[in-house]
Design an enzyme around this catalytic site. Structure first.
Site, short mmCIF file in Angstrom:
data_model
loop_
_atom_site.label_atom_id
_atom_site.label_comp_id
_atom_site.label_asym_id
_atom_site.label_seq_id
_atom_site.Cartn_x
_atom_site.Cartn_y
_atom_site.Cartn_z
N GLN A 1 12.25 -23.90 77.24
CA GLN A 1 10.98 -24.27 76.60
C GLN A 1 10.08 -24.96 77.62
O GLN A 1 10.50 -25.87 78.34
CB GLN A 1 11.25 -25.18 75.40
CG GLN A 1 10.02 -25.50 74.57
CD GLN A 1 9.43 -24.29 73.86
OE1 GLN A 1 10.13 -23.33 73.52
NE2 GLN A 1 8.12 -24.30 73.67
N LYS B 1 12.47 -21.74 66.45
CA LYS B 1 13.10 -20.57 67.09
C LYS B 1 14.57 -20.46 66.68
O LYS B 1 15.05 -19.37 66.37
CB LYS B 1 12.98 -20.70 68.63
CG LYS B 1 11.55 -20.45 69.12
CD LYS B 1 11.33 -20.79 70.59
CE LYS B 1 9.85 -20.59 70.95
NZ LYS B 1 9.51 -20.94 72.34
N ASP C 1 11.65 -14.31 77.60
CA ASP C 1 10.26 -14.76 77.66
C ASP C 1 9.43 -13.85 78.57
O ASP C 1 8.20 -13.86 78.51
CB ASP C 1 10.20 -16.18 78.25
CG ASP C 1 9.99 -17.25 77.19
OD1 ASP C 1 9.35 -16.96 76.16
OD2 ASP C 1 10.44 -18.39 77.41
#
Ligand code: GUN
Length: 287
Positions: free
Chosen positions: A97, A53, A120
């Site tokens: 994460q 990422k 997200d």
């Protein structure tokens, strides 16, 4: 029939030029997009995802900040960091994460992220908006799947879509997106009684169960579109390779389109994270 391959890697690369252009335009207006990625613990798969990422941000001209904590860090420390990032004007997107270590209240951490920086799309406010069909951010993996379908001429309208997996990250938002796109959606999971009887009805089959090579050819309707969301590492005695939830070698003889692992959904998940981060920065900059 040998299925056509849904090449997520190539599609993600095609999108990169647009991201670079938009990120550069924002930078000239002193609004260079910025993403903060928080990683707690040493899970090897999470370490790889976070590294990918951060590298993708650099390639697109997005500022990124990686914040790494030991597995035994106090939840309050992470919450304080999120509060600081919420107030940081250089940061437009915040990603924690998952999974987090067991002593964390995962939902409390996700809810601490300012909804307008929740790239997200996991905050309850953003999940609620998605459920109502007016998303602020679409969760990256299901967003990537929808882009792959569209780019390959697959319209879910009126189709039977079957999802295997009911996670908050993939299964549930995937179901919502496919419902809004006009599909008839079935969500299967580990308690589903006769899984194959459902999967064999699918025009569009989304495998997100987290079980290596779980979906075999006999579970797939001839001509179906099969999207493999799984990323599993086989044990060393089986070669240690990455594989998906779909038994690619047999399913490709039955399906009309199938996504590979690696090179399918994974690169598109990262591309959609960049898209959401740029979108967040564009909103903040007032376009
Ligand atoms: N872990 C696995 N997939 C994801 C994702 O899309 N976002 C975050 N934050 N963690 C994940």
């Amino acid at each position: 029939m040998t299925a056509r391959i849904l090449d997520g890697k190539a599609l993600a690369e095609e999108l990169r030029a647009d991201f670079q252009k938009r990120a550069a335009a924002l930078a000239t207006r002193r609004h260079r997009p910025g993403l903060a990625v928080l990683l707690v613990g040493e899970d090897p798969a999470s370490q790889v995802y976070v590294r990918n990422k951060v590298a993708a941000c650099a390639a697109a001209g997005i500022f990124s900040q990686k914040l790494v904590y030991p597995a035994d860090v106090a939840e309050a420390t992470v919450l304080a960091q999120i509060a600081a990032l919420n107030a940081d004007p250089r940061i437009h997107g915040i990603l924690v994460q998952l999974p987090l270590p067991r002593h964390f209240d995962e939902q409390a951490v996700l809810e601490a992220i300012a909804p307008e920086k929740d790239v997200d799309g996991f905050h309850a406010e953003n999940m609620g908006a998605l459920a109502q069909g007016r998303p602020r951010f679409i969760p990256c993996t299901p967003y990537g799947v929808m882009q792959m379908l569209a780019a390959n001429g697959v319209d879910p309208l009126g189709q039977e879509a079957v999802i295997v997996g009911r996670s908050n990250i993939v299964g549930k938002p995937m179901a919502l997106l496919l419902i809004h796109a006009g599909a008839t959606v079935t969500v299967c999971h580990s308690k589903t009684r006769d899984l194959a009887c459902h999967t064999r009805r699918a025009d569009i089959l989304i495998a997100a169960a987290g079980k290596p090579r779980f979906i075999t050819a006999d579970m797939v309707k001839p001509g179906a579109v099969v999207i493999d969301v799984g990323i599993n590492r086989l044990p060393p005695e089986a070669g240690g390779k990455l594989c998906g939830d779909v038994d690619f070698e047999t399913v490709r003889d039955v399906a009309s389109l199938v996504s590979p692992v690696p090179g399918g959904v994974g690169p598109m998940t990262i591309a959609m994270l960049l898209a959401n981060t740029i979108e967040a920065a564009e909103r903040e900059a007032g376009r």
